[in-house]
Design an enzyme around this catalytic site. Structure first.
Site, PDB file in Angstrom:
ATOM      1  N   ARG A  25      48.508  14.020  58.311  1.00 31.44           N
ATOM      2  CA  ARG A  25      47.757  15.265  58.217  1.00 31.44           C
ATOM      3  C   ARG A  25      46.257  15.038  58.072  1.00 31.44           C
ATOM      4  O   ARG A  25      45.826  14.236  57.251  1.00 31.44           O
ATOM      5  CB  ARG A  25      48.268  16.103  57.036  1.00 31.44           C
ATOM      6  CG  ARG A  25      47.451  17.368  56.818  1.00 31.44           C
ATOM      7  CD  ARG A  25      48.087  18.283  55.802  1.00 31.44           C
ATOM      8  NE  ARG A  25      48.108  17.747  54.458  1.00 31.44           N
ATOM      9  CZ  ARG A  25      47.093  17.796  53.606  1.00 31.44           C
ATOM     10  NH1 ARG A  25      45.937  18.320  53.979  1.00 31.44           N
ATOM     11  NH2 ARG A  25      47.211  17.319  52.383  1.00 31.44           N
ATOM     12  N   HIS A  74      48.263   9.799  49.745  1.00 31.48           N
ATOM     13  CA  HIS A  74      46.830  10.056  49.561  1.00 31.48           C
ATOM     14  C   HIS A  74      46.180   8.785  49.019  1.00 31.48           C
ATOM     15  O   HIS A  74      46.713   8.146  48.113  1.00 31.48           O
ATOM     16  CB  HIS A  74      46.622  11.207  48.581  1.00 31.48           C
ATOM     17  CG  HIS A  74      45.250  11.791  48.641  1.00 31.48           C
ATOM     18  ND1 HIS A  74      44.140  11.139  48.140  1.00 31.48           N
ATOM     19  CD2 HIS A  74      44.797  12.969  49.156  1.00 31.48           C
ATOM     20  CE1 HIS A  74      43.071  11.893  48.337  1.00 31.48           C
ATOM     21  NE2 HIS A  74      43.434  13.012  48.944  1.00 31.48           N
ATOM     22  N   ARG A 120      43.392   9.343  56.338  1.00 30.29           N
ATOM     23  CA  ARG A 120      44.012   9.004  55.059  1.00 30.29           C
ATOM     24  C   ARG A 120      44.926   7.786  55.132  1.00 30.29           C
ATOM     25  O   ARG A 120      44.923   6.947  54.237  1.00 30.29           O
ATOM     26  CB  ARG A 120      44.807  10.201  54.537  1.00 30.29           C
ATOM     27  CG  ARG A 120      43.934  11.295  53.991  1.00 30.29           C
ATOM     28  CD  ARG A 120      44.741  12.465  53.496  1.00 30.29           C
ATOM     29  NE  ARG A 120      43.863  13.453  52.880  1.00 30.29           N
ATOM     30  CZ  ARG A 120      44.271  14.612  52.419  1.00 30.29           C
ATOM     31  NH1 ARG A 120      45.547  14.958  52.500  1.00 30.29           N
ATOM     32  NH2 ARG A 120      43.417  15.454  51.867  1.00 30.29           N
ATOM     33  N   HIS A 151      51.762  12.149  48.673  1.00 31.61           N
ATOM     34  CA  HIS A 151      50.971  13.369  48.547  1.00 31.61           C
ATOM     35  C   HIS A 151      51.483  14.533  49.383  1.00 31.61           C
ATOM     36  O   HIS A 151      51.497  15.672  48.923  1.00 31.61           O
ATOM     37  CB  HIS A 151      49.522  13.067  48.949  1.00 31.61           C
ATOM     38  CG  HIS A 151      48.597  14.242  48.868  1.00 31.61           C
ATOM     39  ND1 HIS A 151      48.369  14.922  47.685  1.00 31.61           N
ATOM     40  CD2 HIS A 151      47.840  14.864  49.816  1.00 31.61           C
ATOM     41  CE1 HIS A 151      47.502  15.901  47.907  1.00 31.61           C
ATOM     42  NE2 HIS A 151      47.178  15.904  49.192  1.00 31.61           N
ATOM     43  N   GLU A 179      35.399  16.039  55.081  1.00 31.70           N
ATOM     44  CA  GLU A 179      36.352  15.076  54.528  1.00 31.70           C
ATOM     45  C   GLU A 179      36.751  14.096  55.621  1.00 31.70           C
ATOM     46  O   GLU A 179      36.317  14.222  56.779  1.00 31.70           O
ATOM     47  CB  GLU A 179      37.570  15.791  53.944  1.00 31.70           C
ATOM     48  CG  GLU A 179      37.223  16.663  52.745  1.00 31.70           C
ATOM     49  CD  GLU A 179      38.434  17.316  52.099  1.00 31.70           C
ATOM     50  OE1 GLU A 179      39.571  16.924  52.423  1.00 31.70           O
ATOM     51  OE2 GLU A 179      38.244  18.217  51.267  1.00 31.70           O
TER      52      GLU A 179
END
Length: 434
Positions: free
Chosen positions: A364, A225, A268, A329, A111
């Protein structure tokens, strides 16, 4: 009603249940859930769980986490996360967790902001499978009791130490007396008009900490997100997440003019900011995430949840792009804790999204949330195991009526909303009204 237990765990997600399962079986544990057990953010997690690919990957895993977090992370916490990742994934598997395999080996995916493929998964419903695995184990333990539809309204204190919680349950006020309390009550998504989180997750633990002078930190670290499903008529409900793992498998982002505009595997916050900029430039409320060039069978088998949910909404992801936009998110701040999840108040621990270990920094890294829940809730449990035998339960009560409990719940919401309005200021996504 007075309930006596050795450990009170507030929250039924990965952090709450995993901490309970790691506490010595000879002690009584009471878990409370604000709503039904499955109505936690763990259940919704799609992508997977980060895991070092061996000892040689630990340093790179640390570097990736630090870079994604803008180097605002607590480096010691990040090292703990990476070093203990493999052990905790194996423990989860011993509990019965089924991850996806390929050619007889764990199928690691990638990811955003990960240098290599290091994310284990169970299709695109990893969180649901983790939740079910842990709940099944909890139900097998005679020493663990779960109360659903039970709201923590405040903690009990004796001589400045935590000794339990005051809860509202069945339209009554109960006092749960405990040697230790673990707050695993989740984040703040329910405070936002647009969020992928459960609407009941409204920062209760943060409010209770603030009102009891328990240290909190980094409350401004809120993650958006990049890719939630854009739905014009969904103005109040939880937004459906389109997992980052879809981009990890190759899905591409395009603006409404079908033009690429960003590297999909950047952190992100970078991708979210790029999408907002593109929406502004093109006078649109969304961009497109396209996976239609992939094999249909692969999409349906690898991402059954996304495929089915989009299909319900009239979108066939095997043949057309998905309209997406960033929404709130995750919360990287929270109740300040040490490497064993201890808060600034004696006998009180905090794990998961309600806590701030410092492991995430300002942003994160994808799929580090479930891992943090596993690693640091186990550390809390092991720390409690060292001292619990020598502890006594302080039998303290407060005179609180059901009306006063309702007022406390309302007061907690106002407290946490006020705090976040103060630290966040003007944001692209508004907090709900008082």
């Amino acid at each position: 009603m007075d309930i006596y237990t050795d450990v009170l765990v507030v929250g039924c997600g990965v952090s709450g249940m995993y901490s309970a399962l790691n506490i010595d079986k000879s002690f009584r544990i009471t878990i409370i859930s604000k709503s039904k057990t499955e109505e936690c953010n763990t259940y919704l997690a799609q992508g997977g769980i980060s895991c070092a690919r061996g000892i040689d990957d630990i340093d790179l895993f640390v570097k990736d986490t630090m870079k994604a977090g803008k180097n605002k992370n607590n480096i010691e916490a990040v090292k703990v996360l990476a070093e203990e990742s493999i052990e905790n994934i194996h423990r989860l598997m011993k509990f019965g967790m089924d991850f996806d395999y390929k050619d007889g080996e764990l199928d690691y995916t990638r990811e955003g902001a990960h240098s290599i493929n290091r994310i284990v998964h169970s299709t695109d419903e990893t969180g649901k499978r983790v939740f079910e695995t842990l709940l099944d184990q909890v139900k097998k333990r005679d020493n663990i009791t779960i109360y659903e539809d039970t709201t923590l309204v405040d903690i009990l204190k004796f001589k400045g130490e935590c000794c339990g919680g005051i809860v509202k349950r069945d339209n009554m006020v109960d006092f749960i007396h405990a040697k230790y309390v673990i707050l695993a009550s989740g984040g703040i998504g329910g405070l936002f008009s647009n969020s992928t989180n459960r609407r009941t997750i409204t920062g209760d633990g943060i409010a209770i900490a603030i009102k009891n002078n328990i240290e909190v930190e980094n409350l401004e670290y809120v993650q958006f997100h990049p890719t939630a499903l854009y739905e014009e008529d969904n103005t109040a409900g939880r937004k459906f997440l389109i997992s980052e793992s879809l981009r990890g498998e190759g899905a591409k982002l395009f603006n409404i003019n079908k033009q690429r505009f960003v590297n999909e595997l950047l952190p992100r916050d970078v991708v979210a900011a790029s999408i907002w900029d593109e929406e502004k430039k093109t006078d649109s409320r969304f961009v497109y995430l396209d996976a239609s060039f992939m094999e249909s069978e692969f999409i349906i088998n690898r991402f059954p949840g996304i495929y089915k949910e989009c299909k319900k909404r009239g979108i066939d992801v095997t043949n057309e792009p998905i309209p997406v936009t960033p929404v709130q998110h995750y919360f990287m701040g929270g109740i300040k804790v040490d490497l064993n999840s201890k808060t600034s108040m004696d006998n009180l621990y905090a794990c998961g999204e309600v806590s701030c270990t410092g492991v995430h920094g300002a942003n994160r890294l994808a799929s580090n949330s479930l891992l943090e829940g596993l690693v640091f809730s186990r550390r809390a449990a092991l720390d409690i195991n060292k001292f619990i035998s020598s502890k006594d339960i302080a039998d303290v009560n407060r005179n609180i009526t059901i009306k006063e409990a309702d007022e406390l719940i309302e007061s907690n919401l106002k407290c946490v909303l006020s705090e976040f309005k103060k630290v966040l200021g003007e944001k692209k996504h508004e907090l709900i009204n008082d």
